[in-house]
Enzyme design. Sequence first.
Site, PDB file in Angstrom:
ATOM      1  N   SER A  29      29.720   8.182  52.493  1.00 22.76           N
ATOM      2  CA  SER A  29      29.810   6.798  52.010  1.00 22.76           C
ATOM      3  C   SER A  29      29.283   5.843  53.083  1.00 22.76           C
ATOM      4  O   SER A  29      28.120   5.953  53.478  1.00 22.76           O
ATOM      5  CB  SER A  29      31.251   6.505  51.593  1.00 22.76           C
ATOM      6  OG  SER A  29      31.316   5.305  50.863  1.00 22.76           O
ATOM      7  N   ASP A  87      31.296   9.566  40.493  1.00 21.17           N
ATOM      8  CA  ASP A  87      31.664   8.745  41.649  1.00 21.17           C
ATOM      9  C   ASP A  87      32.023   7.340  41.176  1.00 21.17           C
ATOM     10  O   ASP A  87      31.209   6.651  40.566  1.00 21.17           O
ATOM     11  CB  ASP A  87      30.470   8.703  42.608  1.00 21.17           C
ATOM     12  CG  ASP A  87      30.797   8.089  43.944  1.00 21.17           C
ATOM     13  OD1 ASP A  87      31.489   7.053  43.979  1.00 21.17           O
ATOM     14  OD2 ASP A  87      30.352   8.650  44.960  1.00 21.17           O
ATOM     15  N   HIS A 116      34.223  10.356  44.312  1.00 15.83           N
ATOM     16  CA  HIS A 116      33.809   9.878  45.641  1.00 15.83           C
ATOM     17  C   HIS A 116      34.643  10.456  46.784  1.00 15.83           C
ATOM     18  O   HIS A 116      34.307  10.243  47.951  1.00 15.83           O
ATOM     19  CB  HIS A 116      33.911   8.345  45.668  1.00 15.83           C
ATOM     20  CG  HIS A 116      33.179   7.682  46.796  1.00 15.83           C
ATOM     21  ND1 HIS A 116      31.799   7.677  46.895  1.00 15.83           N
ATOM     22  CD2 HIS A 116      33.622   6.992  47.893  1.00 15.83           C
ATOM     23  CE1 HIS A 116      31.430   7.016  47.993  1.00 15.83           C
ATOM     24  NE2 HIS A 116      32.516   6.600  48.619  1.00 15.83           N
TER      25      HIS A 116
END
Lengths: 278, 278
Positions: A147, A224, A256
């Site tokens: 991320s 996600d 995610h």
Amino acid sequence: MELLSKNICFDGEQRIYQLQSTHLKGLTKFSAYIPPQALKGQKCPALFYLAGLTCTEETFIIKAHAQRLASQLGLILIAPDTSPRGENVAQGDSWDLGQGAGFYLNATQAPWAEHFQMESFITNELYPLVIKALAIQSDAIGIFGHSMGGHGALTLAWKYPNLFKSVSAFAPICAPSDCPWGEKAFSNYLGNDQPEWAQHDATQLLLSKGQLFDEVLIDQGIQDQFYSQLHPEKYQQACDQVGQKLTLRFHEGYDHGYYFIQSFIDDHLQFHALQLTK
Amino acid sequence: MELLSKNICFDGEQRIYQLQSTHLKGLTKFSAYIPPQALKGQKCPALFYLAGLTCTEETFIIKAHAQRLASQLGLILIAPDTSPRGENVAQGDSWDLGQGAGFYLNATQAPWAEHFQMESFITNELYPLVIKALAIQSDAIGIFGHSMGGHGALTLAWKYPNLFKSVSAFAPICAPSDCPWGEKAFSNYLGNDQPEWAQHDATQLLLSKGQLFDEVLIDQGIQDQFYSQLHPEKYQQACDQVGQKLTLRFHEGYDHGYYFIQSFIDDHLQFHALQLTK
């Protein structure tokens, strides 16, 4: 560099260190998994792992489940905290700015510039420190992340290709100039100077600097919950444009979080081990 | 039984459920890892995992790193919380009594008896519920646990050998009648009736009921910071006395925590899979 904790794990050692950082102007922590090969004195390849928003130096070592294969492959795993921290360090209005959200760059704007220097901390301070202190093979160091940390891995790899020989990411923020998280962080940390933003945007760095690595590996969950912040297709287009080989895998059902990461962590360790021992 | 969360993990699903428990008189949570085989409708063997002091239904699924091999082997993993919880549930003076410290027995003493009925909850409520709701092969269910949960696994296995076909433990409290944690819990939950204590003490249960399982597996770290609370040698002596086969492995350097557990979790899953598919 003070050792705060040490736990035997798969015949290696999971350690947490603390140090007084010059660049961050304060105490900071990082974790280091030392595989059994390194404990016996053998120089080993190493990976820097950069975590995402809200995480610390402990998130990866608890949730990513990397130690089993790192022990087998003889990989050292280094995971810094995600920002400077402390009472005298500026804090944002939410979890996506300030402490826990350093974005792996050097802030130029007040009140952030004084402590938020994660790019220099990692590349100029932590990197030479761990090479000196741990049994790291200095020409076999890779970088990966998740991320915000995927953004960090892709940008630091393109800014410092002499430091990192391999790069991969889980659900990275590929085009921070074009998403709410990135726009908020960049406008706060860097001001509104758009050409400056481009220096910290993985897709734009790739377009300006071109192909630098044999291959990049990115895994992305299709479910996600932050998909609209990530723009993997922009990164894919940029790779196609400059001839950078990219293995971008989309995974049906995955989201995610770290249940996604642990499912594919072995593939990333294998990918780096192959690149680093070429 | 309400599904609170679901994350895809190694092509299976890591779920957390909540239910209103009759025995605990309140809401409680448990986690369930459903491997891909079970998602496709195949009945799978299942393991109950009982966690230690201070833990919740999330500890095992984050820290033990069991999903990778459970996915391969087709094992369902069920992990309840370690006690009743809530504002109206009695709390102890410290982390080793009350909420987070249910000790997997039915309390008989005030103020604990009203909610602290973990033994009945697990064996009479959660056990039939998950068999009904999940794709569990009902004659192939094992139990394992850590520390207080190792005590829970060894005692519930000996109390309910018709429910559990295999049993193992990480650093279990083997003789709670003879250690500070156990003495505190038993005197509070059960009063000072020593014959009653013997009904909830793994070593004494083994001596009174004799050999019940083909084999028991216990892993124990030699640098365990709580070693003096655990008494594995007493359990070994009792096994020798009644002819119960025990594989008790001592591991140099390992401590009491989940870095120890993750290092040997695969061996436990393999051990149970072999026992459950005999």
